[in-house]
Enzyme design. Structure first.
Site: not given
Length: 186
Positions: A124-125
């Site tokens: 994820h970012t």
């Protein structure tokens, strides 16, 4: 004594200890729930979603997460990677519209605990809005971070900003392959 105003923590304090917590990867479980608001999902695309961080560094701290459970970016298809990248762009646009930050930090915790990640098995970012002067004496001297807005208020502002984006309104881009289609539960 340090005092911090954090009204959203009441949910944790008043929770039923007998109630089962999320079983499995939260990034897989949360998007399957019926209510996006309850899960704090502010936007969805075909292969990814945007969720508010429950323990934000700043108001508007979100994560852009692919639906597919993968521990490495190489575990996703080109289509999933492109969708994720386009949703990051849309998210920055929504953050700008909703909160007007001076900049945004983007980061990924790759490599488990050594990289500072708490959920390393699902890539994820993080996108964290930043304002000039947002580092003040509280975290530097008082070792205390002040949150200036409740998560529910940030959710409303950000959700509304996403809904106003052309992709959410269904506007066609000159080339449909460049479009990010956003979906909302209302």
């Amino acid at each position: 004594m340090d005092q911090i105003f954090a009204p959203w923590r009441i949910e944790w304090v008043e929770r039923d200890p007998e109630e089962k917590t999320i079983d499995g990867c939260p990034f897989c479980v949360l998007p399957e729930r019926e209510e996006d608001r309850e899960s704090r999902i502010v936007a969805r695309s075909a292969h990814s979603f945007v969720i508010l961080n429950n323990y934000p560094y700043n108001p508007g701290h979100v994560m852009v997460i692919p639906y597919r459970h993968a521990g490495e970016w190489g575990g996703l298809t080109d289509e999933e990677l492109l969708d994720h990248a386009r949703l990051k762009v849309a998210t920055i646009d929504a953050l700008d519209a909703a909160l007007g930050p001076d900049g945004t930090n983007a980061g990924e915790n790759l490599g488990g605990a050594a990289a500072g990640g708490s959920i390393d098995e699902h890539v994820h970012t993080h996108l964290v809005p930043r304002w000039s002067g947002d580092t003040n004496f509280m975290p530097v001297i008082g070792d205390t971070k002040v949150m200036v807005e409740a998560l529910e208020d940030t959710y409303d502002r950000l959700h509304e900003a996403f809904a106003s984006l052309p992709a959410a309104r269904g506007a066609d881009s000159p080339d449909d392959s460049d479009a990010v289609r956003l979906a909302f539960d209302g």
